[in-house]
Motif scaffolding. Structure first.
Motif, PDB file in Angstrom:
ATOM      1  N   ALA A 435      12.916   0.120  -4.525  1.00  0.00           N
ATOM      2  CA  ALA A 435      12.343  -1.214  -4.316  1.00  0.00           C
ATOM      3  C   ALA A 435      11.445  -1.241  -3.085  1.00  0.00           C
ATOM      4  O   ALA A 435      10.360  -1.827  -3.101  1.00  0.00           O
ATOM      5  N   LEU A 436      11.904  -0.578  -2.008  1.00  0.00           N
ATOM      6  CA  LEU A 436      11.119  -0.581  -0.775  1.00  0.00           C
ATOM      7  C   LEU A 436       9.799   0.165  -0.953  1.00  0.00           C
ATOM      8  O   LEU A 436       8.729  -0.333  -0.556  1.00  0.00           O
ATOM      9  N   THR A 437       9.848   1.335  -1.560  1.00  0.00           N
ATOM     10  CA  THR A 437       8.610   2.094  -1.756  1.00  0.00           C
ATOM     11  C   THR A 437       7.686   1.390  -2.744  1.00  0.00           C
ATOM     12  O   THR A 437       6.468   1.395  -2.573  1.00  0.00           O
ATOM     13  N   PHE A 438       8.263   0.761  -3.761  1.00  0.00           N
ATOM     14  CA  PHE A 438       7.446   0.042  -4.745  1.00  0.00           C
ATOM     15  C   PHE A 438       6.678  -1.098  -4.078  1.00  0.00           C
ATOM     16  O   PHE A 438       5.460  -1.232  -4.257  1.00  0.00           O
ATOM     17  N   VAL A 439       7.378  -1.911  -3.302  1.00  0.00           N
ATOM     18  CA  VAL A 439       6.721  -3.048  -2.644  1.00  0.00           C
ATOM     19  C   VAL A 439       5.695  -2.562  -1.624  1.00  0.00           C
ATOM     20  O   VAL A 439       4.584  -3.107  -1.521  1.00  0.00           O
ATOM     21  N   SER A 440       6.040  -1.524  -0.866  1.00  0.00           N
ATOM     22  CA  SER A 440       5.126  -1.026   0.160  1.00  0.00           C
ATOM     23  C   SER A 440       3.860  -0.439  -0.459  1.00  0.00           C
ATOM     24  O   SER A 440       2.739  -0.725  -0.016  1.00  0.00           O
ATOM     25  N   LEU A 441       4.012   0.389  -1.503  1.00  0.00           N
ATOM     26  CA  LEU A 441       2.842   0.978  -2.149  1.00  0.00           C
ATOM     27  C   LEU A 441       2.008  -0.080  -2.859  1.00  0.00           C
ATOM     28  O   LEU A 441       0.776  -0.002  -2.875  1.00  0.00           O
ATOM     29  N   LEU A 442       2.666  -1.074  -3.431  1.00  0.00           N
ATOM     30  CA  LEU A 442       1.926  -2.164  -4.057  1.00  0.00           C
ATOM     31  C   LEU A 442       1.100  -2.914  -3.020  1.00  0.00           C
ATOM     32  O   LEU A 442      -0.051  -3.281  -3.265  1.00  0.00           O
ATOM     33  N   GLY A 443       1.698  -3.111  -1.828  1.00  0.00           N
ATOM     34  CA  GLY A 443       0.952  -3.751  -0.751  1.00  0.00           C
ATOM     35  C   GLY A 443      -0.262  -2.935  -0.326  1.00  0.00           C
ATOM     36  O   GLY A 443      -1.325  -3.491  -0.031  1.00  0.00           O
ATOM     37  N   ILE A 444      -0.120  -1.609  -0.300  1.00  0.00           N
ATOM     38  CA  ILE A 444      -1.249  -0.753   0.061  1.00  0.00           C
ATOM     39  C   ILE A 444      -2.365  -0.870  -0.975  1.00  0.00           C
ATOM     40  O   ILE A 444      -3.553  -0.889  -0.633  1.00  0.00           O
ATOM     41  N   PHE A 445      -2.003  -0.965  -2.247  1.00  0.00           N
ATOM     42  CA  PHE A 445      -3.018  -1.150  -3.285  1.00  0.00           C
ATOM     43  C   PHE A 445      -3.768  -2.456  -3.080  1.00  0.00           C
ATOM     44  O   PHE A 445      -4.992  -2.509  -3.222  1.00  0.00           O
ATOM     45  N   TYR A 446      -3.042  -3.514  -2.767  1.00  0.00           N
ATOM     46  CA  TYR A 446      -3.701  -4.799  -2.517  1.00  0.00           C
ATOM     47  C   TYR A 446      -4.653  -4.698  -1.325  1.00  0.00           C
ATOM     48  O   TYR A 446      -5.781  -5.195  -1.363  1.00  0.00           O
ATOM     49  N   ILE A 447      -4.174  -4.062  -0.243  1.00  0.00           N
ATOM     50  CA  ILE A 447      -5.000  -3.954   0.964  1.00  0.00           C
ATOM     51  C   ILE A 447      -6.248  -3.127   0.684  1.00  0.00           C
ATOM     52  O   ILE A 447      -7.371  -3.513   1.038  1.00  0.00           O
ATOM     53  N   SER A 448      -6.080  -1.972   0.028  1.00  0.00           N
ATOM     54  CA  SER A 448      -7.224  -1.091  -0.217  1.00  0.00           C
ATOM     55  C   SER A 448      -8.231  -1.740  -1.164  1.00  0.00           C
ATOM     56  O   SER A 448      -9.444  -1.620  -0.976  1.00  0.00           O
TER      57      SER A 448
END
Length: 786
Positions: A435-448
């Protein structure tokens, strides 16, 4: 002593910083890899040229990822020191935050210098070099972009359609060309073969059509119907070279300009009495973004020693939040500057002005605290550890116990498999990490993605509402990308954690094999595989259609003329071509409709029907309105022979027409990523029955089945990898996971291109990455100590 501590702190910070740099840069480069590398490979551009183009894009990503990676490295390093009580031991020895700040600031200065060089020197040169290199290969786009059964409208006043593309040689088969530059019915040319002749040296481009007939429809000066047909063996048409070869060198944008060029641009704008906010913002951002490394040095140190229980994964989530806040403030300041609410220099420095004092306050507060304040930790499942946590057991007197009658009812056990204590323990750990890696990587996609498109927003080419809608429809695709990576990382970190803590050794000593330990992880991988297929079958097709339309609107500023209700050119199920001026979906009405019908064996135009308006009258026998009749008003029908000469001509006032139902004209041209598995399979059958090349859609069809299995393959691969590398820590497992994801992503794209080129079968092209990685996983599982 302090020199040893300094070196120790630096060694703790560098590995997670470099790993984060790899992760963030990979995330930012996924878009260019998809848009640039795969497209250019399909066009036959040399691999070294593509590699050079991608390398030229790396500095632009590094300008953003170096500060981000440095912050995350600090949070991970000091989070580990706090979690392992090493920070407490340092405090007991008289080491405070001020002394730890020395090596942190030293690394911060290194990151500042690297980011400064990238922004001032590398980014302008690399961006301009990329544009010039792209300028040199853009001519290859014209011919290769013409896909079978897809209308090509990039040349103004010209529409090109090909039933098929020649294999092994340049050119097309069964070509339809309509000249739409003049008002009235288009001039139509139908040919058996066609190709492009491009002269790069003399900046000249020609379209050659062979073995065909040109049809000119319209009216003469008296208003009478007129038709001319001209046969040809070879027809050469000069095209506008500006659409392929820009007249001048690629113009520099603000991102490609040096500081001196930006200052010159700002001065010219001021002389003209125009606002110079944009060049001023870019000038100051070249210096404010590197200074963020120093701000993050204080922020990372202050927050890092507070993640005492959360560990490295909590630091990863916390770092993502700080980075997101930094860019929100940055782009909010840019928006206010463009709106005239603040000067450009203040907008560029606003994130540092806001977060800098906050970082200092956190460090000062941590210095004055006793070491127990400002704790950031992940929630963990509560477990009974003492007598107070255990459920109370009722005790009764002996006499009462003897007099009590107890009725025992035995229920037969069905023998169904149930998760045991070990399964629940591993599942909690796995789901927490996943869950933590999923949310964090999803956030990186949004930022990029926001960084990639933000310039369009602040130039006024799009609106915040369109951007939010784009992110909404793009989210399923982000999940489709992130879920396999999060499953891989969760498996690596979970097995790595029990390996490092020697729990795996204890489990083996109790007779539990590695295969049994991996069962819950494999079950989660299978569930993720089902979720991926469900996403692709029920959600991605619609969301991708909407997202691609919105992305085109954001980047270009207009709705695609070949999309949805405005596309005007449609291919019927039987190969006929429709052209209309407008489609009213609410009233089911077509205006200024032309229908071109062909002899499918000889590819000759056999009938042309023109109507000023046609409306659909649904049948009363069918409730959903999908069956009915088209009623045409004021039109004509012209029958043609094999040489293109008119055989019959008839005009009418009202007449029924046989055409597809209205919803057919309100749907898009089929693309694999915008169709479900069933729709794509039906489309392939229609193409195959028409004798057309189905290699490309077949690759897409098989990939719809093969890609969801990536979560199972990655789980099987992660288990032996984590066992052999688990002693080196979870961070090493994350690094291995990112490398594996990068290799799989590259292999998947490469095999897809090779399959479309016809070098291997479509099924092998789609399943080859899974076969290779699956074989590697099987070998490692059979050789690892279980």
């Amino acid at each position: 002593m302090f020199r040893i501590i300094d070196r120790y702190v630096v060694r703790e910070i560098l590995p997670p910083t470099l790993l984060a740099l790899l992760v963030f840069t990979f995330m930012l480069m996924m878009g260019p890899i998809d848009r640039v590398a795969q497209a250019l490979l399909a066009k036959g551009v040399a691999v070294p040229v593509i590699g050079r183009m991608l390398l030229l894009l790396v500095p632009q990503a590094l300008a953003v990822t170096i500060p981000m990676a440095f912050l995350l490295g600090l949070l991970v390093a000091f989070g580990r020191l706090s979690g392992d009580s090493e920070w407490t031991a340092m405090q007991a020895c008289g080491v405070n935050l001020a002394k730890l700040l020395q090596p942190v600031l030293a690394l911060g200065l290194v990151c500042w210098a690297a980011t400064q060089w990238v922004l001032v020197v590398a980014v302008p040169w690399c961006n301009q070099s990329f544009r010039e290199l792209e300028y040199g290969v853009v001519a290859a786009r014209v011919e290769s972009e013409i896909k079978p059964r897809v209308f090509f409208e990039d040349f103004p006043g010209l529409v090109l359609y090909a039933r098929d593309v020649a294999q092994g040689v340049p050119g097309w088969i069964d070509v339809f060309v309509a000249e739409t530059g003049q008002p009235g019915p288009p001039v139509v040319s139908v040919a058996r073969h066609g190709r492009m002749l491009i002269d790069r040296e003399h900046r000249k481009i020609e379209m050659v059509l062979e073995d065909g007939i040109s049809h000119k429809l319209g009216t003469d000066a008296t208003g009478q119907d007129r038709y001319d047909a001209n046969s040809f063996q070879s027809l050469i048409r000069d095209l506008d070279p500006k659409q392929v070869f820009p007249q001048d060198r690629p113009q520099k944008g603000e991102a490609e300009m040096t500081v001196a060029e930006l200052r010159k641009m700002a001065a010219e704008l001021r002389r003209e009495g125009r606002p110079a906010d944009r060049p001023e913002i870019y000038i100051h951002q070249k210096f404010s973004i590197p200074v963020a490394c120093l701000v993050f040095a204080f922020m990372g140190l202050g927050l890092g020693v507070s993640t005492s229980r959360g560990g490295k994964l909590a630091a990863f989530a916390l770092g993502t939040g700080v980075i997101f806040a930094y860019y929100v403030v940055m782009y909010a300041g840019r928006a206010m500057s463009i709106g005239g609410l603040m000067p450009g220099w203040l907008a560029a420095w606003l994130p540092n002005i806001v977060l800098g004092p906050l970082a200092l306050l956190i460090v000062v507060g941590r210095t004055r605290s006793s070491g127990r304040g400002l704790r950031f930790s992940l929630p963990s499942a509560a477990r009974p550890n003492d007598e107070n946590d255990r459920p109370a057991v009722a005790h009764s007197p002996a006499g009462q116990a003897a007099a009590r009658v107890i009725l025992v009812v035995k229920v037969p056990q069905l023998g169904l498999p149930r998760p045991g204590i070990l399964d629940r323990y591993l599942s909690k750990m796995y789901l927490r990490v996943q869950a933590l890696t999923f949310v964090s990587l999803l956030g990186i996609f949004y930022i990029s993605t926001f960084i990639d498109l933000s310039d369009k927003l602040f130039k006024g080419k799009t609106t915040a509402d369109v951007m939010l809608r784009y992110f909404y429809f793009q989210t399923p695709q982000f999940i489709y990308y992130v879920l396999p990576i999060s499953v891989l990382l969760a498996s690596l970190v979970t097995i790595g954690a029990i390996t490092r803590s020697s729990e795996l050794v204890v489990m083996k000593a109790c007779g539990i094999s590695l295969y049994r330990i991996a069962v819950p992880l494999l079950a989660f991988g299978a569930a993720a595989s089902v979720l991926l297929f469900a996403l692709e079958e029920h959600l991605l097709a619609h969301s991708n259609r909407q997202a691609q339309e919105l992305e085109h609107l954001i980047r270009i500023g207009t709705v695609r003329s070949s999309g949805m209700l405005n596309r005007r050119w449609v291919v019927g199920r039987n190969g006929e071509i429709y052209h209309y001026l407008f489609f009213d979906a609410r009233r089911a009405e077509l205006r200024e409709l032309s229908k071109f019908e062909f002899d499918r064996k000889t590819w000759r135009l056999s009938r042309v029907t023109y109507v000023s308006a046609a409306r659909f009258v649904p049948s009363s026998a069918v409730a959903d309105g999908s069956v009915g009749t088209w009623i045409a008003d004021r039109g004509s029908v012209r029958e043609l022979d094999a040489r293109g000469d008119p055989r019959t001509f008839s005009a009418f006032t009202h007449r029924s027409l046989t055409m597809e139902p209205p919803d057919y004209f309100g749907t898009e041209q089929p693309e694999a990523d915008r169709m479900t598995y069933g729709e794509l399979r039906q489309y392939i059958e229609e193409m195959r029955s028409a004798g057309l090349n189905v290699v490309q859609p077949l690759v897409g069809l098989h990939r719809k089945l093969s890609f969801p299995f990536v979560t199972i393959i990655m789980t099987l691969l992660a288990v032996p990898f984590a066992v052999t590398t688990g002693r080196r820590g979870a961070l090493y497992g994350v690094g291995v996971g990112i490398v594996l994801a990068l290799v799989y992503w590259t292999a998947n794209n490469m095999f897809g291109v090779v399959g479309v080129a016809g070098m291997i079968s479509p099924a092998l092209a789609a399943w080859a990455p899974n076969l290779l990685f699956g074989a590697s996983a099987a070998y490692l599982l059979l050789t690892v100590r279980t």
